[in-house]
Design a protein around this motif. Structure first.
Motif, mmCIF file in Angstrom:
data_model
loop_
_atom_site.group_PDB
_atom_site.id
_atom_site.type_symbol
_atom_site.label_atom_id
_atom_site.label_comp_id
_atom_site.label_asym_id
_atom_site.label_seq_id
_atom_site.Cartn_x
_atom_site.Cartn_y
_atom_site.Cartn_z
ATOM 1 N N HIS A 72 10.595 -4.833 -4.893
ATOM 2 C CA HIS A 72 9.241 -3.843 -5.084
ATOM 3 C C HIS A 72 10.524 -2.911 -4.528
ATOM 4 O O HIS A 72 11.414 -2.711 -3.744
ATOM 5 N N PRO A 73 10.724 -1.210 -4.797
ATOM 6 C CA PRO A 73 9.283 -0.924 -5.756
ATOM 7 C C PRO A 73 9.324 -1.306 -7.491
ATOM 8 O O PRO A 73 8.455 -1.026 -8.500
ATOM 9 N N ASN A 81 2.928 -4.971 0.439
ATOM 10 C CA ASN A 81 3.162 -3.651 -0.683
ATOM 11 C C ASN A 81 2.005 -3.060 -0.766
ATOM 12 O O ASN A 81 0.543 -3.688 -1.087
ATOM 13 N N GLU A 105 -0.296 0.172 -2.990
ATOM 14 C CA GLU A 105 0.054 1.121 -4.174
ATOM 15 C C GLU A 105 -0.246 2.435 -4.364
ATOM 16 O O GLU A 105 -2.485 1.855 -4.190
#
Length: 252
Positions: free
Chosen positions: A23-24, A43, A45
């Protein structure tokens, strides 16, 4: 929101035996954890899209657990939680909940002079509520071929994949994906990353693929902890206009 994120993270720990792209990045690499080793990722988003009078904001928190079965084989499980906010003709709608669980195997089957290949089959389990737009409603599958090439100080990754988009919605079932990523160590404390890719649009009424570009940074805080940030932009209408990404990865 903090309680929800913690709950999703703990649920993932107990749901699975246990990488996913660093990630990302969207494009995966051929790296595996190693036998008996684990990696936990959390994570986040935030994506925004505005089209045809409809504005949609999506917050997603995903917990990912990776477990090294042998040195060249990982079991990977991911569980997202979504917050969807949309507005059309002045009418606002709100949905939030667990989305579909993903279960994948990543097998690195070739390593030779800085070049490696891996295969990654996967399943999508319909744990999200499809009536509320949080999941597909059916079991889906995917298969990816992953290539990594190391040319110090650069590293390049290429993915070619196919997904079977089984869904209760009237969507395209056969979805292809191609993407390319690059990493470079700009300093001992930061790696710069870039990513481009394209995927077949699931809308049966459009032949325009979803195309994206992404840039970001990965900060190796310690040998076992990485932090990252990134920005993704849509280059065609089917892709979300913009997305902000952030995450952490802990290895043990």
């Amino acid at each position: 929101m903090v309680r929800i994120a913690l709950g999703v993270f703990l649920m993932t720990l107990f749901c699975a035996g246990i990488g996913q792209a660093a990630h990302p990045l969207i494009t995966d690499d051929t790296g595996t954890q190693g036998k008996g080793k684990f990696q936990v990722e959390v994570n986040y988003e935030f994506s925004h899209e505005s089209s045809g009078g409809v504005r949609e904001n999506v917050h997603e928190i995903e917990s990912v657990l990776s477990c090294g079965i042998v040195d060249t084989l990982d079991l990977v499980v991911g569980l997202p939680y979504q917050f969807i906010r949309s507005r059309e003709d002045g009418v606002k709608t709100r949905e939030d909940g667990i989305s579909d669980l993903s279960v994948e195997l990543k097998w690195r089957f070739l390593e030779r002079e800085g070049f490696s290949l891996a295969a990654k089959p996967g399943l999508s389990i319909p744990t999200g509520n499809d009536d509320r737009g949080l999941g597909a409603g059916k079991v889906g599958g995917s298969f990816f071929l992953i290539a990594t090439r190391e040319l110090e100080p650069w590293t390049f990754h290429f993915n070619a994949g196919y997904g079977r988009n089984e869904s209760t919605a009237d969507e395209e079932r056969d979805v292809w994906h191609f993407s390319l990523a690059a990493e470079v160590e700009a300093a001992p404390w930061v790696r710069l990353v870039a990513n481009v890719g394209a995927e077949r649009n699931t809308d049966r009424e459009s032949d325009t693929p979803a195309v994206f570009a992404l840039g970001g940074m990965i900060f190796p805080v310690t040998e076992v902890l990485d932090l990252d940030v990134g920005v993704k932009v849509g280059l065609t209408r089917p892709e979300a206009d913009t997305a902000l990404l952030a995450g952490l990865a802990f290895r043990f």
